[in-house]
Enzyme design. Structure first.
Site, PDB file in Angstrom:
ATOM      1  N   THR A  16       0.674  -4.901  -0.282  1.00  0.00           N
ATOM      2  CA  THR A  16       1.538  -3.767   0.058  1.00  0.00           C
ATOM      3  C   THR A  16       0.754  -2.502   0.400  1.00  0.00           C
ATOM      4  O   THR A  16       1.166  -1.730   1.255  1.00  0.00           O
ATOM      5  CB  THR A  16       2.448  -3.465  -1.159  1.00  0.00           C
ATOM      6  OG1 THR A  16       3.157  -4.660  -1.460  1.00  0.00           O
ATOM      7  CG2 THR A  16       3.430  -2.367  -0.866  1.00  0.00           C
ATOM      8  N   SER A  61      -0.862 -11.473  -1.557  1.00  0.00           N
ATOM      9  CA  SER A  61      -1.689 -12.048  -2.627  1.00  0.00           C
ATOM     10  C   SER A  61      -1.108 -13.339  -3.188  1.00  0.00           C
ATOM     11  O   SER A  61      -1.773 -14.039  -3.939  1.00  0.00           O
ATOM     12  CB  SER A  61      -1.945 -11.026  -3.729  1.00  0.00           C
ATOM     13  OG  SER A  61      -0.846 -10.910  -4.575  1.00  0.00           O
ATOM     14  N   SER A  62       0.111 -13.699  -2.817  1.00  0.00           N
ATOM     15  CA  SER A  62       0.647 -15.010  -3.219  1.00  0.00           C
ATOM     16  C   SER A  62      -0.125 -16.128  -2.532  1.00  0.00           C
ATOM     17  O   SER A  62      -0.095 -17.273  -2.976  1.00  0.00           O
ATOM     18  CB  SER A  62       2.121 -15.130  -2.836  1.00  0.00           C
ATOM     19  OG  SER A  62       2.842 -14.107  -3.455  1.00  0.00           O
ATOM     20  N   ASP A  93       0.475  -8.886  -6.938  1.00  0.00           N
ATOM     21  CA  ASP A  93       1.075 -10.063  -7.591  1.00  0.00           C
ATOM     22  C   ASP A  93       0.047 -10.963  -8.278  1.00  0.00           C
ATOM     23  O   ASP A  93       0.300 -11.456  -9.375  1.00  0.00           O
ATOM     24  CB  ASP A  93       1.888 -10.884  -6.574  1.00  0.00           C
ATOM     25  CG  ASP A  93       3.148 -10.154  -6.141  1.00  0.00           C
ATOM     26  OD1 ASP A  93       3.499  -9.147  -6.784  1.00  0.00           O
ATOM     27  OD2 ASP A  93       3.788 -10.589  -5.159  1.00  0.00           O
ATOM     28  N   CYS A 281       2.253 -15.131 -25.899  1.00  0.00           N
ATOM     29  CA  CYS A 281       2.539 -13.729 -26.249  1.00  0.00           C
ATOM     30  C   CYS A 281       1.731 -12.805 -25.345  1.00  0.00           C
ATOM     31  O   CYS A 281       0.603 -13.106 -24.972  1.00  0.00           O
ATOM     32  CB  CYS A 281       2.147 -13.436 -27.695  1.00  0.00           C
ATOM     33  SG  CYS A 281       3.186 -14.277 -28.867  1.00  0.00           S
TER      34      CYS A 281
HETATM   35  N1  ASP Z   1       3.622  -9.299  -2.583  1.00  0.00           N
HETATM   36  C1  ASP Z   1       2.608  -8.285  -2.595  1.00  0.00           C
HETATM   37  C2  ASP Z   1       1.272  -8.941  -2.871  1.00  0.00           C
HETATM   38  O1  ASP Z   1       0.959  -9.197  -3.992  1.00  0.00           O
HETATM   39  C3  ASP Z   1       2.927  -7.252  -3.596  1.00  0.00           C
HETATM   40  C4  ASP Z   1       1.891  -6.157  -3.697  1.00  0.00           C
HETATM   41  O2  ASP Z   1       1.046  -5.964  -2.857  1.00  0.00           O
HETATM   42  O3  ASP Z   1       1.951  -5.414  -4.669  1.00  0.00           O
HETATM   43  O4  ASP Z   1       0.549  -9.192  -1.937  1.00  0.00           O
END
Ligand code: ASP
Length: 343
Positions: A16, A61-62, A93, A281
């Site tokens: 993002t 980042s997924s 993420d 936890c």
């Molecule tokens: N979906 C985005 C990512 O992890 C969210 C972010 O950048 O915070 O690439």
């Protein structure tokens, strides 16, 4: 800027932070990162020299993977001699996974590698990207007595610097998206940037930076839940290429005591596959033998993850499997802290 001006390399991988809103369509789209100084003119005011480099195709980042972790590490290694500090921008993420992994891949690191990102795109009016990026660069450029203050992999987010391999993402919408529940902050940013000197890693600077790149071991994370059945567990553990298992247990490392459960775990341990006990936890750790419901795990040789995060355990397990640590030594090696990731 003088000769001693710190040189910082900004590595943009995606996420993002590097996006702007197309106000016509309302959709987020990546912007050309080479223009970062146009988007954030304040960067020119910092007392350091900033270079940028970016993945040719930025990723969410997924889509992060060990191949991309190594790519980041190789960029760092290729500029290690002439750069004083690195700032790595990724999506939030999986930032804890990536930054934890980098802490293990970069052996003998003695320069700052600071991860950051943002919850709102850099082009958004209320963005958190500017503060995160500007302070992450300041952290990477901070020096005392002629040496970098941070000599490890950190994660800077919303006024706090954390040890990266202690972090976990705790919120998908708060600006305070990360926590490091089992380790104090390395620094806090307020009117002053205050470093927590007694909690910083001090590596042996005589050893050269080396990359540990063998991270392709086949591992699984199995999260326990009440009612987990024999058929599910036995199906999962039949995975023929399995080399290591992270078991996310309850509380202080507790698990069902049924015979079928013990037998399933024992079967893989007897094949020489290490099983790591990590708690579900958010804070605290594993203490096998404290309750009756963990004595069986201890007796069959399950390894204690102590207070490590799952993100860090995954990278450490892959690293040690990649180093071909013999099974009889695996428990001892895993239970030692390598990069300050557990205590
Ligand atoms: N979906 C985005 C990512 O992890 C969210 C972010 O950048 O915070 O690439």
């Amino acid at each position: 800027m003088g000769n001693n001006t710190p040189q910082i390399l900004l590595i943009y991988t995606g996420g993002t932070i590097g996006m702007v809103k197309d106000y016509k369509s309302n959709a987020l789209k990546p912007f050309d990162f080479e223009n970062i100084k146009v988007k954030i003119p304040e960067l020119k005011l910092l007392d350091c020299k900033i270079e940028t480099t970016a993945f040719s195709e930025p990723i969410d980042s997924s889509d992060m993977s060990p191949e991309y972790w190594i790519k980041i590490a190789e960029i760092i290694k290729s500029r290690y001699d002439d750069i004083d500090g690195f700032v790595v921008l990724t999506g939030t993420d999986t930032m804890s996974y990536t930054s934890s992994a980098l802490s293990f891949i970069l052996e003998n690191l003695s320069k700052p590698v600071i991860f950051t990102g943002s919850q709102l795109p850099i082009g958004d009016l209320r963005t958190d990207a500017k503060e995160n990026l500007i302070t992450a660069i300041q952290v990477a450029a901070s020096r005392k007595n002629d040496e970098a203050i941070i000599q490890e992999v950190g994660l800077y987010f919303e006024y706090k610097l954390y040890r990266a391999n202690r972090t976990t993402k705790v919120s998908s919408e708060q600006f305070e998206a990360f926590e490091s529940p089992n380790y104090p902050h390395l620094a806090e940013s307020g009117v002053h940037l205050n470093f927590n000197d007694s909690h910083l890693l001090r590596p042996d600077k005589k050893l050269p930076l080396q990359l540990q790149k063998k991270l392709d071991a086949k591992v699984l994370v199995l999260k326990l839940f009440p009612g987990i059945s024999e058929s599910v567990v036995s199906h999962i553990l039949k995975y023929p290429e399995l080399e290591g298992l992270i078991l996310e247990t309850y509380g202080a490392g507790n698990a069902p005591t049924s015979q079928w459960f013990s037998n399933s775990l024992l079967k893989i341990i007897q094949k020489g596959i290490p099983v790591i006990n990590v708690t579900q936890c958010i804070s605290g750790g594993v203490l096998m033998g404290h309750y009756e419901t963990s004595v069986h795990l201890k007796n069959m040789g399950v390894i204690s993850g102590k207070n490590i995060t799952t993100e860090s355990a995954l990278a450490k397990l892959k690293l040690l499997l990649g180093k071909k640590i013999p099974f009889e030594n695996f428990k001892r090696e895993f239970e030692l802290s390598l990069r300050g990731e557990m205590n």
